[in-house]
Design a protein around this motif. Structure first.
Motif, PDB file in Angstrom:
ATOM      1  N   ASN A   1      39.954  47.487  29.359  1.00 17.94           N
ATOM      2  CA  ASN A   1      40.257  47.773  30.762  1.00 17.94           C
ATOM      3  C   ASN A   1      39.211  47.121  31.676  1.00 17.94           C
ATOM      4  OD1 ASN A   1      41.472  48.933  33.041  1.00 17.94           O
ATOM      5  ND2 ASN A   1      40.177  50.743  32.900  1.00 17.94           N
ATOM      6  N   TYR A   2      37.949  47.233  31.293  1.00 18.87           N
ATOM      7  CA  TYR A   2      36.868  46.658  32.085  1.00 18.87           C
ATOM      8  C   TYR A   2      36.968  45.124  32.100  1.00 18.87           C
ATOM      9  CZ  TYR A   2      32.145  46.168  34.000  1.00 18.87           C
ATOM     10  OH  TYR A   2      31.068  45.868  34.794  1.00 18.87           O
ATOM     11  N   GLU A   3      37.287  44.549  30.960  1.00 17.21           N
ATOM     12  CA  GLU A   3      37.491  43.105  30.867  1.00 17.21           C
ATOM     13  C   GLU A   3      38.582  42.673  31.840  1.00 17.21           C
ATOM     14  OE1 GLU A   3      39.495  39.919  27.721  1.00 17.21           O
ATOM     15  OE2 GLU A   3      39.150  41.979  27.099  1.00 17.21           O
ATOM     16  N   SER A   4      39.664  43.410  31.853  1.00 10.50           N
ATOM     17  CA  SER A   4      40.788  43.106  32.738  1.00 10.50           C
ATOM     18  C   SER A   4      40.373  43.196  34.204  1.00 10.50           C
ATOM     19  CB  SER A   4      41.938  44.063  32.444  1.00 10.50           C
ATOM     20  OG  SER A   4      43.005  43.834  33.312  1.00 10.50           O
ATOM     21  N   ILE A   5      39.599  44.197  34.549  1.00 15.78           N
ATOM     22  CA  ILE A   5      39.126  44.376  35.931  1.00 15.78           C
ATOM     23  C   ILE A   5      38.271  43.177  36.354  1.00 15.78           C
ATOM     24  CG2 ILE A   5      37.543  45.722  37.382  1.00 15.78           C
ATOM     25  CD1 ILE A   5      38.592  48.227  35.879  1.00 15.78           C
ATOM     26  N   LEU A   6      37.360  42.752  35.478  1.00 11.53           N
ATOM     27  CA  LEU A   6      36.470  41.639  35.812  1.00 11.53           C
ATOM     28  C   LEU A   6      37.246  40.319  35.962  1.00 11.53           C
ATOM     29  CD1 LEU A   6      33.396  42.401  33.522  1.00 11.53           C
ATOM     30  CD2 LEU A   6      33.687  42.923  35.950  1.00 11.53           C
ATOM     31  N   ILE A   7      38.179  40.091  35.064  1.00 12.38           N
ATOM     32  CA  ILE A   7      38.966  38.857  35.134  1.00 12.38           C
ATOM     33  C   ILE A   7      39.860  38.860  36.371  1.00 12.38           C
ATOM     34  CG2 ILE A   7      40.831  37.576  33.989  1.00 12.38           C
ATOM     35  CD1 ILE A   7      39.329  38.162  31.355  1.00 12.38           C
ATOM     36  N   GLN A   8      40.423  40.002  36.701  1.00 12.11           N
ATOM     37  CA  GLN A   8      41.237  40.096  37.921  1.00 12.11           C
ATOM     38  C   GLN A   8      40.385  39.872  39.162  1.00 12.11           C
ATOM     39  OE1 GLN A   8      43.252  43.867  37.820  1.00 12.11           O
ATOM     40  NE2 GLN A   8      44.696  43.200  36.239  1.00 12.11           N
ATOM     41  N   ALA A   9      39.153  40.344  39.132  1.00  7.83           N
ATOM     42  CA  ALA A   9      38.245  40.143  40.273  1.00  7.83           C
ATOM     43  C   ALA A   9      37.962  38.648  40.467  1.00  7.83           C
ATOM     44  CB  ALA A   9      36.949  40.906  40.053  1.00  7.83           C
ATOM     45  N   ILE A  10      37.720  37.953  39.367  1.00  8.42           N
ATOM     46  CA  ILE A  10      37.476  36.508  39.448  1.00  8.42           C
ATOM     47  C   ILE A  10      38.719  35.803  39.993  1.00  8.42           C
ATOM     48  CG2 ILE A  10      37.086  34.408  38.089  1.00  8.42           C
ATOM     49  CD1 ILE A  10      35.380  36.172  36.184  1.00  8.42           C
ATOM     50  N   GLN A  11      39.870  36.193  39.488  1.00  9.73           N
ATOM     51  CA  GLN A  11      41.119  35.561  39.919  1.00  9.73           C
ATOM     52  C   GLN A  11      41.391  35.829  41.400  1.00  9.73           C
ATOM     53  OE1 GLN A  11      42.596  33.456  37.806  1.00  9.73           O
ATOM     54  NE2 GLN A  11      43.942  32.847  39.472  1.00  9.73           N
ATOM     55  N   ALA A  12      41.104  37.043  41.844  1.00  7.74           N
ATOM     56  CA  ALA A  12      41.306  37.379  43.267  1.00  7.74           C
ATOM     57  C   ALA A  12      40.373  36.546  44.151  1.00  7.74           C
ATOM     58  CB  ALA A  12      41.086  38.864  43.494  1.00  7.74           C
ATOM     59  N   GLU A  13      39.111  36.417  43.731  1.00  8.28           N
ATOM     60  CA  GLU A  13      38.154  35.589  44.477  1.00  8.28           C
ATOM     61  C   GLU A  13      38.652  34.139  44.532  1.00  8.28           C
ATOM     62  OE1 GLU A  13      35.044  35.945  45.906  1.00  8.28           O
ATOM     63  OE2 GLU A  13      34.821  38.084  45.571  1.00  8.28           O
ATOM     64  N   TRP A  14      39.144  33.661  43.411  1.00  7.81           N
ATOM     65  CA  TRP A  14      39.646  32.286  43.310  1.00  7.81           C
ATOM     66  C   TRP A  14      40.798  32.068  44.281  1.00  7.81           C
ATOM     67  CZ3 TRP A  14      38.454  27.629  41.855  1.00  7.81           C
ATOM     68  CH2 TRP A  14      39.448  26.684  41.649  1.00  7.81           C
ATOM     69  N   GLU A  15      41.762  32.962  44.246  1.00 13.92           N
ATOM     70  CA  GLU A  15      42.936  32.819  45.112  1.00 13.92           C
ATOM     71  C   GLU A  15      42.561  32.906  46.584  1.00 13.92           C
ATOM     72  OE1 GLU A  15      45.653  35.736  43.563  1.00 13.92           O
ATOM     73  OE2 GLU A  15      45.976  34.571  41.725  1.00 13.92           O
ATOM     74  N   HIS A  16      41.551  33.715  46.877  1.00 15.35           N
ATOM     75  CA  HIS A  16      41.083  33.850  48.256  1.00 15.35           C
ATOM     76  C   HIS A  16      40.471  32.538  48.760  1.00 15.35           C
ATOM     77  CE1 HIS A  16      39.460  35.745  51.838  1.00 15.35           C
ATOM     78  NE2 HIS A  16      38.283  35.270  51.529  1.00 15.35           N
ATOM     79  N   ASN A  17      39.875  31.765  47.861  1.00 11.93           N
ATOM     80  CA  ASN A  17      39.175  30.537  48.251  1.00 11.93           C
ATOM     81  C   ASN A  17      39.924  29.260  47.894  1.00 11.93           C
ATOM     82  OD1 ASN A  17      36.552  31.467  49.360  1.00 11.93           O
ATOM     83  ND2 ASN A  17      36.452  32.491  47.387  1.00 11.93           N
ATOM     84  N   LEU A  18      41.124  29.369  47.446  1.00 12.35           N
ATOM     85  CA  LEU A  18      41.891  28.226  46.962  1.00 12.35           C
ATOM     86  C   LEU A  18      42.079  27.138  48.024  1.00 12.35           C
ATOM     87  CD1 LEU A  18      43.119  27.475  44.285  1.00 12.35           C
ATOM     88  CD2 LEU A  18      45.238  28.539  44.988  1.00 12.35           C
TER      89      LEU A  18
END
Length: 171
Positions: A83-100
């Protein structure tokens, strides 16, 4: 025969003066076009450069935010490691999409490095979770990510260095 020489003597100076005028006008127009291009670049740079600098700042912030140590400390561990792994990866992906959209202003080679750093960080987190196994807790994963990332070089470092080189080259 004298008429041919008279005609040539009359035409030759006109041709020489005409050719000289053509060269002068041609050179003048060439210089004028270069001057206009320089002015257009100046105006363009004065408008684009602040946006480009802001973009580089945002990408530097992105790379700092996805560093595993800081990322793991920012998110509180919850339930299982998976679950924690998923949270961290989603956080990275959200940051990425925000800065795309910043890729418009960033050097394409640098953008590739940033993209690679994002993927490498996600893979690092996945590998840490895999190293611990299915029975690990989120707290164990957090601790393992922090410990392992301290001993290894962050995937973001090369991209951050490239951002700095790009900025120094443009100032």
């Amino acid at each position: 025969m004298n008429t041919v020489w008279i005609i040539l003597a009359s035409i030759l100076p006109v041709a020489i003066v005409g050719f000289a005028m053509y060269k002068m006008i041609s050179k003048f127009l060439e210089n004028e076009n270069m001057r206009r291009e320089i002015e257009v670049r100046k105006v363009s740079n004065s408008q684009i450069m602040p946006q480009r600098l802001a973009s580089y700042e945002r990408m530097a912030l992105f790379l700092e935010r996805i560093k595993p140590t800081g990322l793991a400390r920012r998110y509180t561990p919850q339930s299982s490691a998976k679950n924690y792994e998923s949270i961290l990866i989603q956080a990275i992906q959200a940051e990425w999409e925000h800065n795309l959209s910043q890729q418009i202003y960033v050097n394409p080679e640098t953008w590739k490095l940033i993209y690679s750093a994002k993927n490498a960080t996600q893979n690092f987190i996945r590998q840490c979770a895999s190293d611990l196994g299915e029975d690990a807790t989120a707290e164990q994963l957090q601790e393992y990510i922090i410990t392992k990332s301290i001993s290894e070089n962050s995937p973001s470092n090369a991209a951050l260095l490239k951002l700095q080189v790009d900025i120094q080259g443009n100032l």
